[in-house]
Structures are given as structure tokens and as C-alpha cells.
Design a protein around this motif. Structure first.
Motif, PDB file in Angstrom:
ATOM      1  N   ILE A  46       0.869  -1.180   0.000  1.00 45.79           N
ATOM      2  CA  ILE A  46       0.000   0.000   0.000  1.00 45.79           C
ATOM      3  C   ILE A  46       0.904   1.227   0.000  1.00 45.79           C
ATOM      4  O   ILE A  46       1.704   1.415   0.926  1.00 45.79           O
ATOM      5  N   ASP A  47       0.819   2.052  -1.019  1.00 47.75           N
ATOM      6  CA  ASP A  47       1.714   3.194  -1.161  1.00 47.75           C
ATOM      7  C   ASP A  47       1.438   4.282  -0.131  1.00 47.75           C
ATOM      8  O   ASP A  47       2.369   4.904   0.388  1.00 47.75           O
ATOM      9  N   ARG A  48       0.170   4.526   0.139  1.00 50.28           N
ATOM     10  CA  ARG A  48      -0.222   5.578   1.087  1.00 50.28           C
ATOM     11  C   ARG A  48      -1.315   5.025   1.992  1.00 50.28           C
ATOM     12  O   ARG A  48      -2.437   4.778   1.541  1.00 50.28           O
ATOM     13  N   VAL A  49      -0.989   4.829   3.257  1.00 49.92           N
ATOM     14  CA  VAL A  49      -1.950   4.289   4.210  1.00 49.92           C
ATOM     15  C   VAL A  49      -2.710   5.446   4.856  1.00 49.92           C
ATOM     16  O   VAL A  49      -2.116   6.455   5.256  1.00 49.92           O
ATOM     17  N   LYS A  50      -4.023   5.285   4.971  1.00 50.44           N
ATOM     18  CA  LYS A  50      -4.832   6.309   5.618  1.00 50.44           C
ATOM     19  C   LYS A  50      -4.370   6.508   7.060  1.00 50.44           C
ATOM     20  O   LYS A  50      -4.045   5.540   7.756  1.00 50.44           O
ATOM     21  N   PRO A  51      -4.328   7.745   7.527  1.00 48.21           N
ATOM     22  CA  PRO A  51      -3.951   7.995   8.920  1.00 48.21           C
ATOM     23  C   PRO A  51      -4.858   7.236   9.888  1.00 48.21           C
ATOM     24  O   PRO A  51      -6.072   7.178   9.704  1.00 48.21           O
ATOM     25  N   GLY A  52      -4.258   6.626  10.903  1.00 42.59           N
ATOM     26  CA  GLY A  52      -5.019   5.934  11.928  1.00 42.59           C
ATOM     27  C   GLY A  52      -5.338   4.486  11.628  1.00 42.59           C
ATOM     28  O   GLY A  52      -5.847   3.776  12.502  1.00 42.59           O
ATOM     29  N   VAL A  53      -5.043   3.993  10.419  1.00 39.92           N
ATOM     30  CA  VAL A  53      -5.336   2.609  10.066  1.00 39.92           C
ATOM     31  C   VAL A  53      -4.227   1.697  10.589  1.00 39.92           C
ATOM     32  O   VAL A  53      -3.048   1.935  10.339  1.00 39.92           O
ATOM     33  N   GLU A  54      -4.584   0.635  11.315  1.00 38.72           N
ATOM     34  CA  GLU A  54      -3.601  -0.253  11.929  1.00 38.72           C
ATOM     35  C   GLU A  54      -3.207  -1.419  11.038  1.00 38.72           C
ATOM     36  O   GLU A  54      -2.210  -2.088  11.291  1.00 38.72           O
ATOM     37  N   LEU A  55      -4.009  -1.744  10.040  1.00 41.38           N
ATOM     38  CA  LEU A  55      -3.740  -2.851   9.121  1.00 41.38           C
ATOM     39  C   LEU A  55      -3.767  -4.199   9.841  1.00 41.38           C
ATOM     40  O   LEU A  55      -2.996  -5.104   9.519  1.00 41.38           O
ATOM     41  N   LEU A  56      -4.641  -4.352  10.809  1.00 39.22           N
ATOM     42  CA  LEU A  56      -4.820  -5.606  11.538  1.00 39.22           C
ATOM     43  C   LEU A  56      -6.255  -6.082  11.371  1.00 39.22           C
ATOM     44  O   LEU A  56      -7.186  -5.286  11.480  1.00 39.22           O
ATOM     45  N   PRO A  57      -6.465  -7.374  11.106  1.00 43.05           N
ATOM     46  CA  PRO A  57      -7.826  -7.894  10.966  1.00 43.05           C
ATOM     47  C   PRO A  57      -8.494  -8.040  12.325  1.00 43.05           C
ATOM     48  O   PRO A  57      -7.819  -8.058  13.366  1.00 43.05           O
TER      49      PRO A  57
END
Length: 369
Positions: A46-57
Motif C-alpha cells: 500500500i503506497d499511502r496508508v490512511k492515517p489511523g489505520v492499523e492494518l490488523l484484521p
């Protein structure tokens, strides 16, 4: 042979003081995949991750979390799966191993769904790709939206003969392509890179534009070259063309390049009209500060170049028109030989000299990108 894969394939982790905590997290993640306990892996970038997103299910438990100066690594697990999130700046790599392929796909989707941050498109923006070799991930492509004016807006930045040639280039379509090499040469500060940025906007309906940040490595690393030339990137699978931009490639294409650059020049030419370029809709754009007389004959031979444009300074009359009647002292500020775009912008910002002295032809006069 043992009936259990993890017994047949043991894993040992060795670390020393050159390894960071994030490196340890990376190594621990591979354990279940290496032993065969979780033999299926899926990953995405992911080139640009949204602020605050942890990327954990949902339902994941964090086992390890480490942060270095330039990146962080998080190891998490759930029922039948393990996940590694490696983050740098605004981007991230997310990899999942699992006991079956369907579970790996599902966990990866849950972790990354909606995480890509898409900035609000601006009318003057154009999407460009940037290739480079990452020490950790090898050849890698990221994208950015950059500002680019229309050709009508930037046309006054170029002297009349150059602007007339650019008029035709900006209107090129796939049906007009005869050569695969686009060559812009001339002194620094004349706006070569700015012209290519505007070209990316003019061609965006049919051409994906990628800038290679390490061109000296590209043509000396066969694996890197093949990733770019052969690999399918977004848009190319449905017939879109690609323009690879290589900036300031003086050593690669000057007359003595056969001796100084080894096979690099041959590979560049092979990409434009040799076997490597066959069946690929690839154009190569090169900028150089070299005079045309110093370029290798093979580069400028008839039929190879889609366009070969010498970008020079504006004349004295064009320079004064660019500054406008409201600019105080423009008669004294511009020499009889005119000025480069870089000099004119410096004068307008008030950061340039009180006047631009007359210079010998071909002398470098600053850099404008």
C-alpha cells in the motif's frame, strides 16, 4: 522423511548486533511458513496508508511490535494465520501466512480493505510512477500525484523553435509513434524536466509515465531491467503505453559510452528497438546536459527517436516578455543573449543577481526542475 513438514525442515534464527528488533520480527514471521505449518502466503503493498489505520484484521493478537528510525514491524496472529505489517513513511507491506489459501486471502483483505489513502484529485494533477531498487524489497514502484500545468500555460517558458516542436509532441497519439526514444538535451536550467511533466499530463489518456530514480543501476542490473520492461504494471495489460523517464543520463549516452558504460548503452537501445522492446508498448525519455555533437551516434541515428529536442534559453526579447512590463529594471536584468528559465524564476522571486551577465555559449547557468 518425517511425516510432519516442520520436523523435516527445522528453522534456526541467528542474530548479531547488526540486526534491529524489526529484523527479528521479520525473521520470526517466516517460521511457520518455512516449517510448513502455514504453507500459504499472500502479500500486498500500500503506497499511502490512511492515517489511523492499523492494518490488523478483527480478532488478531499482536505478538511483537518494533520501530526503527525508518520503519516499524508488527507481528500478529489468529486462528490458523500469522500476519506481518512492515511500515515506512506513508507506505506499508502486508503479508499473511495461513493454513490454507482461502484463509490467507481473507485475512489479507480484512487487514487492508479501505486502507489505501486516495488524495482528492486536483484538475492539474497527473499520476506518475517512480521506480527504484529498495534494499529490503528489490525493484519497487510507487506512485504520486504531481502538479502539471497544461501546455498552453507553460508554452511561454520555451524559446519559439522549441515551443513549435513541443506543439507537435504534445499532440502525439499511439498511431503517430515511429521511434521509441524521446531525447531532450541542452544546458541545465532550461526546463527539460518541466516539459516532461507537462507531457505526462498531455498523454495521460493513453500513456503511463514512470520516472526511474536510479537509471545508472537500471541498465547494469538485468533483473531490475526485466522487472520494468517485461513485468505487467497497472494499465499496461490493457494496451496502454508506458514512458520511462531517465534524467541526467550524460554518461550513458555520450559518444564514449561504449567504453565507459559497458553493456548499459546496448541495453538501453535494445529496450527502444531491439528484442527486449518487441511486443512491449514502451517509450524511453532521456534528458541530458550534453551537446548533440557529444552524443553517441547510435542514440541519435534516424528512426530511433520519436523526438530529439534541444532545449535552450529564451532570447532577450522572449525573456523580457516572460518577466512582463511590470518587472522593474528588466532591460538591465537580462543580457543580450537572453536567459534560462531558472534565471528568470530567480529574478522573479528576487533571489537572482541584479543582472544576468552575458555568458559564453554553452556555459551552465543553474538548474531548473
Amino acid at each position: 522423511m518425517s511425516a510432519n513438514p516442520h520436523e523435516a525442515l527445522p528453522i534456526r534464527l541467528n542474530v548479531d548486533d547488526s540486526d534491529s528488533p524489526a529484523d527479528v520480527v521479520d525473521a520470526l514471521f517466516l517460521g511457520r511458513f518455512a516449517t510448513g505449518e502455514q504453507p500459504y502466503a499472500r502479500s500486498t503493498t500500500i503506497d499511502r496508508v490512511k492515517p489511523g489505520v492499523e492494518l490488523l484484521p478483527p480478532g488478531g493478537a499482536v505478538l511483537r511490535a518494533a520501530r526503527d528510525d525508518d520503519r516499524s514491524a508488527t507481528l500478529a496472529e489468529g486462528d490458523g494465520w500469522t500476519l506481518l505489517v512492515s511500515r515506512w513513511s506513508r507506505g506499508a507491506d502486508v503479508t499473511v501466512t495461513a493454513v490454507d489459501a482461502e484463509l490467507a486471502e481473507r485475512i489479507l483483505t480484512q487487514a487492508t480493505e479501505g486502507a489505501q489513502d486516495e488524495p482528492e484529485p486536483q484538475p492539474d494533477d497527473v499520476t506518475m510512477g517512480f521506480w527504484y531498487v529498495s534494499p529490503r524489497r528489490g525493484p519497487h514502484r510507487t506512485t504520486r500525484r504531481i502538479a502539471a500545468g497544461t501546455w498552453e500555460e507553460v508554452r511561454p517558458n520555451y524559446t519559439a523553435p522549441v515551443a513549435d516542436t513541443m506543439d507537435r509532441l504534445m499532440k502525439v497519439t499511439p498511431d503517430d509513434i515511429a521511434g521509441r526514444l524521446l531525447l531532450l538535451h541542452g544546458p541545465p536550467g532550461t526546463g527539460k524536466t518541466s516539459a516532461l511533466r507537462t507531457l505526462a499530463r498531455s498523454w495521460r489518456d493513453w500513456c503511463q509515465v514512470d520516472c526511474v530514480l536510479d537509471p545508472e543501476r537500471l541498465f547494469n542490473d538485468v533483473g531490475y531491467l526485466m522487472d520494468i520492461a517485461i513485468g505487467e504494471d497497472e494499465g499496461t495489460a490493457n494496451g496502454r503505453w508506458r514512458l520511462l523517464l531517465l534524467e541526467d543520463c550524460d554518461e550513458l549516452i555520450r559518444g564514449e559510452a561504449r567504453h565507459t558504460a559497458g553493456q548499459a548503452l546496448s541495453r538501453l537501445l535494445n529496450l527502444t528497438d531491439g528484442l527486449l522492446g518487441q511486443g512491449r508498448n514502451v517509450l524511453v525519455g532521456v534528458t541530458t546536459n550534453e551537446d548533440l555533437e557529444r552524443l553517441h551516434p547510435a542514440v541519435v541515428r534516424p528512426g530511433r527517436c520519436l523526438a530529439r529536442i534541444e532545449v535552450g534559453p529564451l532570447t532577450r526579447e522572449e525573456s523580457m516578455a516572460w518577466l512582463g512590463d511590470e518587472f522593474p529594471g528588466r532591460e538591465e536584468a537580462v543580457g543580450r543573449d537572453g536567459a534560462t528559465l531558472a534565471e528568470l524564476y530567480a529574478l522573479r522571486r528576487g533571489t537572482g543577481p541584479a543582472s544576468i551577465p552575458d555568458q559564453p555559449k554553452g556555459r551552465d547557468a543553474g538548474l531548473y526542475l
